[in-house]
Write a protein that holds these residues in place. Sequence first.
Motif, PDB file in Angstrom:
ATOM      1  N   ASP A 270      13.849  28.674 103.778  1.00  0.00           N
ATOM      2  CA  ASP A 270      13.660  30.103 104.030  1.00  0.00           C
ATOM      3  C   ASP A 270      13.654  30.984 102.796  1.00  0.00           C
ATOM      4  OD1 ASP A 270      13.507  29.623 106.821  1.00  0.00           O
ATOM      5  OD2 ASP A 270      15.686  29.528 106.897  1.00  0.00           O
ATOM      6  N   ILE A 271      13.288  30.431 101.650  1.00  0.00           N
ATOM      7  CA  ILE A 271      13.020  31.276 100.486  1.00  0.00           C
ATOM      8  C   ILE A 271      11.612  31.834 100.655  1.00  0.00           C
ATOM      9  CG2 ILE A 271      12.756  31.378  97.981  1.00  0.00           C
ATOM     10  CD1 ILE A 271      14.559  28.945  97.781  1.00  0.00           C
ATOM     11  N   PRO A 272      11.432  33.145 100.702  1.00  0.00           N
ATOM     12  CA  PRO A 272      10.073  33.697 100.808  1.00  0.00           C
ATOM     13  C   PRO A 272       9.324  33.437  99.504  1.00  0.00           C
ATOM     14  CG  PRO A 272      11.668  35.457 100.457  1.00  0.00           C
ATOM     15  CD  PRO A 272      12.461  34.195 100.653  1.00  0.00           C
ATOM     16  N   ILE A 273       8.148  32.823  99.592  1.00  0.00           N
ATOM     17  CA  ILE A 273       7.451  32.441  98.364  1.00  0.00           C
ATOM     18  C   ILE A 273       6.021  32.961  98.267  1.00  0.00           C
ATOM     19  CG2 ILE A 273       8.830  30.397  97.845  1.00  0.00           C
ATOM     20  CD1 ILE A 273       6.875  28.694  99.323  1.00  0.00           C
ATOM     21  N   GLY A 274       5.462  33.449  99.384  1.00  0.00           N
ATOM     22  CA  GLY A 274       4.093  33.920  99.286  1.00  0.00           C
ATOM     23  C   GLY A 274       3.609  34.632 100.541  1.00  0.00           C
TER      24      GLY A 274
ATOM     25  N   ASN B 128      -7.017  25.171 105.317  1.00  0.00           N
ATOM     26  CA  ASN B 128      -6.390  25.541 104.055  1.00  0.00           C
ATOM     27  C   ASN B 128      -6.181  27.044 104.064  1.00  0.00           C
ATOM     28  OD1 ASN B 128      -6.305  22.965 103.057  1.00  0.00           O
ATOM     29  ND2 ASN B 128      -8.007  23.213 101.611  1.00  0.00           N
ATOM     30  N   VAL B 129      -5.004  27.474 103.652  1.00  0.00           N
ATOM     31  CA  VAL B 129      -4.700  28.902 103.639  1.00  0.00           C
ATOM     32  C   VAL B 129      -4.439  29.321 102.194  1.00  0.00           C
ATOM     33  CG1 VAL B 129      -3.235  30.740 104.560  1.00  0.00           C
ATOM     34  CG2 VAL B 129      -3.611  28.646 105.895  1.00  0.00           C
ATOM     35  N   LYS B 130      -5.182  30.312 101.748  1.00  0.00           N
ATOM     36  CA  LYS B 130      -4.952  30.840 100.409  1.00  0.00           C
ATOM     37  C   LYS B 130      -3.670  31.664 100.426  1.00  0.00           C
ATOM     38  CE  LYS B 130      -7.013  33.587  96.698  1.00  0.00           C
ATOM     39  NZ  LYS B 130      -8.177  34.424  96.265  1.00  0.00           N
ATOM     40  N   ILE B 131      -2.788  31.411  99.466  1.00  0.00           N
ATOM     41  CA  ILE B 131      -1.492  32.077  99.415  1.00  0.00           C
ATOM     42  C   ILE B 131      -1.367  32.900  98.132  1.00  0.00           C
ATOM     43  CG2 ILE B 131       1.019  31.756  99.419  1.00  0.00           C
ATOM     44  CD1 ILE B 131      -0.390  30.933 102.026  1.00  0.00           C
ATOM     45  N   ARG B 132      -0.945  34.132  98.298  1.00  0.00           N
ATOM     46  CA  ARG B 132      -0.635  34.996  97.157  1.00  0.00           C
ATOM     47  C   ARG B 132       0.855  34.868  96.878  1.00  0.00           C
ATOM     48  NH1 ARG B 132      -2.748  37.519  92.679  1.00  0.00           N
ATOM     49  NH2 ARG B 132      -1.776  39.534  92.287  1.00  0.00           N
ATOM     50  N   LEU B 133       1.212  34.254  95.745  1.00  0.00           N
ATOM     51  CA  LEU B 133       2.618  34.019  95.425  1.00  0.00           C
ATOM     52  C   LEU B 133       3.347  35.334  95.165  1.00  0.00           C
ATOM     53  CD1 LEU B 133       2.242  30.958  93.029  1.00  0.00           C
ATOM     54  CD2 LEU B 133       2.895  30.933  95.447  1.00  0.00           C
ATOM     55  N   LEU B 134       4.600  35.402  95.598  1.00  0.00           N
ATOM     56  CA  LEU B 134       5.408  36.603  95.382  1.00  0.00           C
ATOM     57  C   LEU B 134       5.909  36.698  93.939  1.00  0.00           C
ATOM     58  CD1 LEU B 134       7.564  36.613  98.650  1.00  0.00           C
ATOM     59  CD2 LEU B 134       5.502  37.937  98.165  1.00  0.00           C
ATOM     60  N   GLN B 135       6.127  35.543  93.323  1.00  0.00           N
ATOM     61  CA  GLN B 135       6.672  35.521  91.970  1.00  0.00           C
ATOM     62  C   GLN B 135       5.555  35.506  90.930  1.00  0.00           C
ATOM     63  OE1 GLN B 135      10.213  35.289  90.741  1.00  0.00           O
ATOM     64  NE2 GLN B 135       8.912  36.044  89.088  1.00  0.00           N
ATOM     65  N   GLU B 136       5.620  36.424  89.986  1.00  0.00           N
ATOM     66  CA  GLU B 136       4.714  36.389  88.840  1.00  0.00           C
ATOM     67  C   GLU B 136       5.328  35.464  87.791  1.00  0.00           C
ATOM     68  OE1 GLU B 136       2.347  35.975  86.490  1.00  0.00           O
ATOM     69  OE2 GLU B 136       1.453  37.683  87.580  1.00  0.00           O
ATOM     70  N   PHE B 137       4.756  34.286  87.637  1.00  0.00           N
ATOM     71  CA  PHE B 137       5.317  33.279  86.735  1.00  0.00           C
ATOM     72  C   PHE B 137       5.267  33.724  85.276  1.00  0.00           C
ATOM     73  CE2 PHE B 137       5.517  30.815  90.429  1.00  0.00           C
ATOM     74  CZ  PHE B 137       6.142  29.605  90.174  1.00  0.00           C
ATOM     75  N   ARG B 138       4.358  34.615  84.938  1.00  0.00           N
ATOM     76  CA  ARG B 138       4.260  35.075  83.558  1.00  0.00           C
ATOM     77  C   ARG B 138       5.464  35.923  83.145  1.00  0.00           C
ATOM     78  NH1 ARG B 138      -0.922  34.384  81.519  1.00  0.00           N
ATOM     79  NH2 ARG B 138      -2.481  33.824  83.088  1.00  0.00           N
ATOM     80  N   SER B 139       6.131  36.519  84.105  1.00  0.00           N
ATOM     81  CA  SER B 139       7.268  37.392  83.780  1.00  0.00           C
ATOM     82  C   SER B 139       8.614  36.702  83.975  1.00  0.00           C
ATOM     83  CB  SER B 139       7.210  38.658  84.649  1.00  0.00           C
ATOM     84  OG  SER B 139       7.378  38.339  86.024  1.00  0.00           O
TER      85      SER B 139
END
Length: 269
Positions: free
Chosen positions: A220-224, A238-249
């Motif tokens: 239950d960690i929200p990820i996208g 297939n479902v395209k997912i927009r990740l919640l975490q910006e890995f660059r930051s």
Amino acid sequence: MGRHGNIRGKALTALLFIVLEAAALFMVGNSDIIHRQWAMRGIIASRAALFGTAESINDYFRLRKTNDSLAETNAALMERLYQYMSLLPAQETDTSHTAFPGFELIPAKIVKGSVNRQDNYFILDKGENDGITTDMGVITDKAVVGIVDAVSAHYSYVISFMSPEMNISARLGHSGITGSLVWDGKGSRSALLSQIPLHTEIIRGDTVYTSGFSNLYPADIPIGIAEETEIVDGVSLNVKIRLLQEFRSLRYVNIVRNPSKAEIDSLAL
């Protein structure tokens, strides 16, 4: 009369010379004062800049200490939340959620990493001396960051989620259907949830969570967020997912320790 005129003319010339000399001396004196004033202003400005730089450096190091303290506090709060949720009766929780198991979180700081390669990684400032071992999950409050692949005394090497070999068991919030979440290789916030049955109702904007079908990461960690879908071979989605975490930051993460992992692994063999 001519003689008196010459004397008067010479006197006026001499007087004018004296006046001009006095004015010149006065200007030279004032010029020295002005020069001194400008010099003092330059010194004061330099000192102010120097003191300002020194204070900025002090503020930077104070901020780093504050961030480290906040990371530790955040990890402790997340761990307490998981423990609290696991103790709640089923009727007091969302029945579509799996109860949080007893994970322990170890805060860590990223000291090196990559986000622009096909196989990305992170190096964390925690190692064997901090109780870190291989095959530990790494998370934030809105992402599965990766898995520990190697450790030294003081550092650990993490395979990033942004790598082709990484996949996460994840579920759609609305339907509870689970699938395999992988990075699509196209950006730091895009992923693909595959192996979703064709009949599944996909709601655009639905939240995607960790499923809990892993002993590496809490459930239950929200990820996208779910976006577009596509049919694969006429049998799945297939479902395209927009990740919640910006890995660059990313700078601070939590390493996950599951005290029950060895026992679970022994039963899965």
